[in-house]
Design a protein around this motif. Structure first.
Motif, short mmCIF file in Angstrom:
data_model
loop_
_atom_site.label_atom_id
_atom_site.label_comp_id
_atom_site.label_asym_id
_atom_site.label_seq_id
_atom_site.Cartn_x
_atom_site.Cartn_y
_atom_site.Cartn_z
N THR A 1 -27.49 59.92 -46.35
CA THR A 1 -26.08 60.33 -46.26
C THR A 1 -25.44 59.75 -45.00
OG1 THR A 1 -26.62 62.37 -47.43
CG2 THR A 1 -24.54 62.36 -46.18
N ASN B 1 -26.51 63.20 -52.94
CA ASN B 1 -27.45 62.15 -52.54
C ASN B 1 -28.91 62.57 -52.74
OD1 ASN B 1 -25.48 60.31 -51.81
ND2 ASN B 1 -25.38 61.02 -49.69
N ASP C 1 -30.72 63.31 -45.92
CA ASP C 1 -29.77 63.41 -44.81
C ASP C 1 -29.54 62.04 -44.17
OD1 ASP C 1 -29.57 66.14 -45.19
OD2 ASP C 1 -31.01 66.66 -43.63
N MET D 1 -22.27 67.87 -41.67
CA MET D 1 -23.36 68.01 -42.64
C MET D 1 -24.03 69.37 -42.47
SD MET D 1 -24.95 64.16 -42.31
CE MET D 1 -26.30 64.49 -43.43
N TYR E 1 -24.35 68.29 -37.46
CA TYR E 1 -25.29 68.78 -38.48
C TYR E 1 -25.57 70.23 -38.15
CZ TYR E 1 -29.34 68.69 -41.66
OH TYR E 1 -30.24 68.93 -42.69
N GLN F 1 -23.71 65.03 -49.57
CA GLN F 1 -25.11 65.15 -49.15
C GLN F 1 -25.98 65.70 -50.30
OE1 GLN F 1 -24.95 67.68 -45.70
NE2 GLN F 1 -27.13 67.56 -45.26
N THR F 2 -25.54 66.78 -50.94
CA THR F 2 -26.36 67.33 -52.04
C THR F 2 -26.44 66.33 -53.20
OG1 THR F 2 -24.44 68.58 -52.89
CG2 THR F 2 -26.02 69.78 -51.56
N GLU G 1 -22.30 57.27 -45.03
CA GLU G 1 -21.05 57.67 -44.38
C GLU G 1 -20.70 56.67 -43.27
OE1 GLU G 1 -19.07 60.56 -45.15
OE2 GLU G 1 -20.35 60.70 -46.92
#
Ligand code: ASP
Ligand code: CP
Length: 342
Positions: free
Chosen positions: A142, A301, A139, A269, A228, A298-299, A146
């Motif tokens: 990410t 990463n 996370d 997220m 999130y 995210q996944t 980003e």
């Protein structure tokens, strides 16, 4: 970094920065442009006693992409724990077979108990409502990526954590990890009874961050950099809590919320899985294809970050560059049909 990865408590800002740096070096391999065999001959034991798609498969894939092999067991039914075997015995047995072990278990503290019985590196893939440190690392990776793309800084950022903050182990690990960095603003929005535990709020506040709790998403969040959101962890509810519980739509992150309440570049997220059943009111699918939705980036990463965790724990992180070859098979330019071209 310590021998195991059990909790964000064992990480420092330096060790996180090192993992982020190694993860960035893993990108060509994770993106299937290059191949390495640095873990050739090594064996991972993947022990999952709770449901999982991402963590189980991405740890498996990450180990394979480093050249290692994986053996696994899923669920209690197919493990000798079903015959009463202890965590201690299971740990000692698996240590004779494997060079690293990932474990997910429904009881908080169980992975630490397992790790106490072995010198082989153990990674906590989620221990009940406790922690999920590798998720927090991916996370954070990410957010970092980003922010780099959007020209934002972590210092002073505003992060909104919402959903089940009581039982959601990903947010427990993430808030601890964020707290290692320069002061930021963290807003917490949870349905009644599912608030972030006080000890975590106190920890983060004691490190100089501004933490605010709000009762609803019906507010102005235009200066929020990251939303999130998390799934309600109904599997952790007592029978009493489950009875009659349904999440109000007021806690749903959807296109209307993002357009009305958040900024044009606010990223969204979710650790996933999102509960896509009609009455769940989890993260809405109407954001699919919206570039603000970072959930599949995210996944993705998860692979470089989990490769970095293995490479660091097994001390091959310095060997990666010396061992690269180009891939020879077909790889599509984008893997998802709705993936935004950024
Ligand atoms: N997959 C994450 C976890 O195992 C989040 C979730 O299940 O909601 O903690
Ligand atoms: N994010 C996460 O841990 O997903 P899984 O439960 O599918 O492993």
């Amino acid at each position: 970094m310590s021998r195991h990865l059990l909790s964000v408590d064992s990480l420092t800002r330096d060790s996180v920065n090192h993992l982020m740096h190694v993860a960035a070096r893993m990108e060509p391999i994770a993106q299937r442009r290059q191949v390495t065999r640095v873990l050739e001959g090594a064996v991972l034991g993947n022990l999952f006693f709770e449901a999982s798609t991402r963590t189980r498969v991405s740890f498996h894939a990450a180990f394979c992409r480093l050249g290692g092999s994986v053996c696994d067991t899923t669920g209690f039914t197919f493990s000798s724990m079903a015959k009463g075997e202890s965590l201690y015995d299971t740990s000692r047995v698996m240590s004779g077979y494997c060079d690293a072990i990932v474990m997910r278990h429904p009881d908080q503290g169980s992975v630490a108990e397992f790790a106490a019985a072995t010198h082989v590196p153990v990674i906590n893939g989620g221990d009940g409502p406790g922690e999920h440190p590798s998720q927090a690392l991916l996370d954070f990776y990410t957010i970092d990526k980003e922010f780099a793309r959007l020209g934002r800084k972590l210092a002073g950022a505003h992060v909104l954590l919402t959903g089940d903050l009581k039982y959601g182990r990903t947010v427990h690990s993430l808030i601890k990890l964020l707290s290692l960095y320069d002061p930021m603003r963290i807003t917490l929005v949870a349905p009644p009874g599912l608030e972030m535990p006080d000890y975590l709020i106190d920890l983060v506040a004691s490190r100089g961050h501004r933490v605010e709790q709000r009762a609803s998403l019906a507010d102005d969040y235009r200066d929020v950099d990251v939303v999130y959101t998390t799934r309600i962890q109904k599997e952790r509810f007592t029978a009493e809590m489950s009875e009659g519980f349904s999440l109000s739509r007021d806690f749903t992150v959807d296109r209307a919320f993002m357009d009305k309440r958040c900024g044009r570049d606010t990223i969204v997220m979710h650790p996933l899985p999102r509960d896509s059943r009609a009455d769940a009111n989890d993260l809405d699918v109407d954001l699919n294809g919206d570039p603000r939705l970072a959930i599949f980036r995210q996944t993705d990463n998860g692979i470089p970050v989990r490769m970095a965790i293995f490479a660091t724990l097994l001390q091959v992180d310095e060997l990666i560059e010396k061992d690269l070859r180009p891939v020879r098979w077909f790889v599509p330019e984008r893997v998802g049909v709705d993936d935004a071209a950024l």
